[in-house]
Design a protein around this motif. Sequence first.
Motif, short mmCIF file in Angstrom:
data_model
loop_
_atom_site.label_atom_id
_atom_site.label_comp_id
_atom_site.label_asym_id
_atom_site.label_seq_id
_atom_site.Cartn_x
_atom_site.Cartn_y
_atom_site.Cartn_z
N LYS A 17 0.84 -1.14 -0.08
CA LYS A 17 -0.08 0.08 0.20
C LYS A 17 0.69 1.20 0.05
CE LYS A 17 -4.00 -2.15 2.23
NZ LYS A 17 -4.77 -2.38 3.49
N ILE A 18 1.96 1.24 0.50
CA ILE A 18 3.01 2.44 0.83
C ILE A 18 3.55 2.65 -0.58
CG2 ILE A 18 5.29 3.13 1.70
CD1 ILE A 18 4.33 1.99 4.22
N LEU A 19 3.93 1.51 -1.25
CA LEU A 19 4.34 1.50 -2.65
C LEU A 19 3.43 2.31 -3.47
CD1 LEU A 19 6.62 -1.69 -2.85
CD2 LEU A 19 7.44 0.56 -2.92
N VAL A 46 17.35 6.02 15.44
CA VAL A 46 17.25 5.83 14.08
C VAL A 46 16.75 4.37 13.68
CG1 VAL A 46 18.30 5.87 11.76
CG2 VAL A 46 19.17 7.42 13.57
N HIS A 47 15.51 4.25 13.14
CA HIS A 47 15.09 3.08 12.53
C HIS A 47 14.21 3.22 11.38
CE1 HIS A 47 12.29 -0.79 13.91
NE2 HIS A 47 12.83 -0.73 12.71
N VAL A 48 15.02 2.94 10.31
CA VAL A 48 14.67 2.83 8.96
C VAL A 48 14.49 1.66 8.25
CG1 VAL A 48 15.17 3.69 6.67
CG2 VAL A 48 15.36 5.28 8.64
N LEU A 103 9.57 -14.06 13.68
CA LEU A 103 8.12 -13.25 14.11
C LEU A 103 8.29 -12.16 12.88
CD1 LEU A 103 8.41 -12.79 17.82
CD2 LEU A 103 7.06 -14.30 16.59
N GLN A 104 8.41 -12.25 11.32
CA GLN A 104 8.43 -11.42 10.57
C GLN A 104 6.90 -11.29 10.44
OE1 GLN A 104 9.43 -12.74 6.63
NE2 GLN A 104 8.50 -11.09 5.52
N GLU A 105 6.41 -9.81 10.24
CA GLU A 105 5.07 -9.43 10.47
C GLU A 105 4.46 -8.98 9.09
OE1 GLU A 105 4.53 -6.46 13.56
OE2 GLU A 105 4.96 -7.85 15.05
N VAL A 111 14.56 -4.75 5.06
CA VAL A 111 15.58 -4.61 6.17
C VAL A 111 15.24 -3.64 7.18
CG1 VAL A 111 17.12 -5.97 4.80
CG2 VAL A 111 17.37 -3.54 4.97
N HIS A 112 15.63 -3.83 8.08
CA HIS A 112 15.38 -2.91 9.32
C HIS A 112 16.87 -1.97 9.20
CE1 HIS A 112 11.79 -4.19 11.30
NE2 HIS A 112 12.35 -5.31 10.72
N ILE A 113 17.16 -0.75 9.42
CA ILE A 113 18.53 -0.25 9.75
C ILE A 113 18.20 0.43 11.01
CG2 ILE A 113 20.23 1.41 9.08
CD1 ILE A 113 19.25 1.16 6.11
#
Length: 126
Positions: A17-19, A46-48, A103-105, A111-113
């Motif tokens: 939906k974001i894309l 920072v969490h991107v 626990l991938q949601e 990927v998380h940075i």
Amino acid sequence: MAVKGLGDYDDGNVFAKILRGEIPCKKVFEDDFSLAFHDINPQAPVHVLVIPKGKFISIADFTSKASDAEIAGFFRAVGTVARMLGLEAPGYRVLANMGEHSLQEVPHFHVHIFGGRPLGRMLPER
Ligand code: AMP
């Protein structure tokens, strides 16, 4: 609920939906292959999140089905985003959850940075 990380891609997932621009995000970076935006529930200063634009459920799906150009473009974007955010000197962590044990949601590969403070051990003590 955790997702399996394999199977059919769900076009209704939140990152799809974001894309499509149906819901907003706090965009950090975008190119032909990737979109990066701030996590809605940050676990560090920072969490991107960096996501490929293609329809891939998990890192397992991405690394088996994406083209070399998509894989190279995506991982180059991860490094670019971390650099843009000023995280190279202090350091940062990149993490990808895949499937139920992790626990991938969200069933769109991401990927998380994490950065902005010392991050401690890689996994919590059991
Ligand atoms: P994972 O457990 O690896 O699938 O992580 C999914 C991440 O997506 C979590 O850190 C959520 O906080 C994040 N998230 C869920 N919905 C949104 C959203 N609309 N915008 C930004 N981040 C989101």
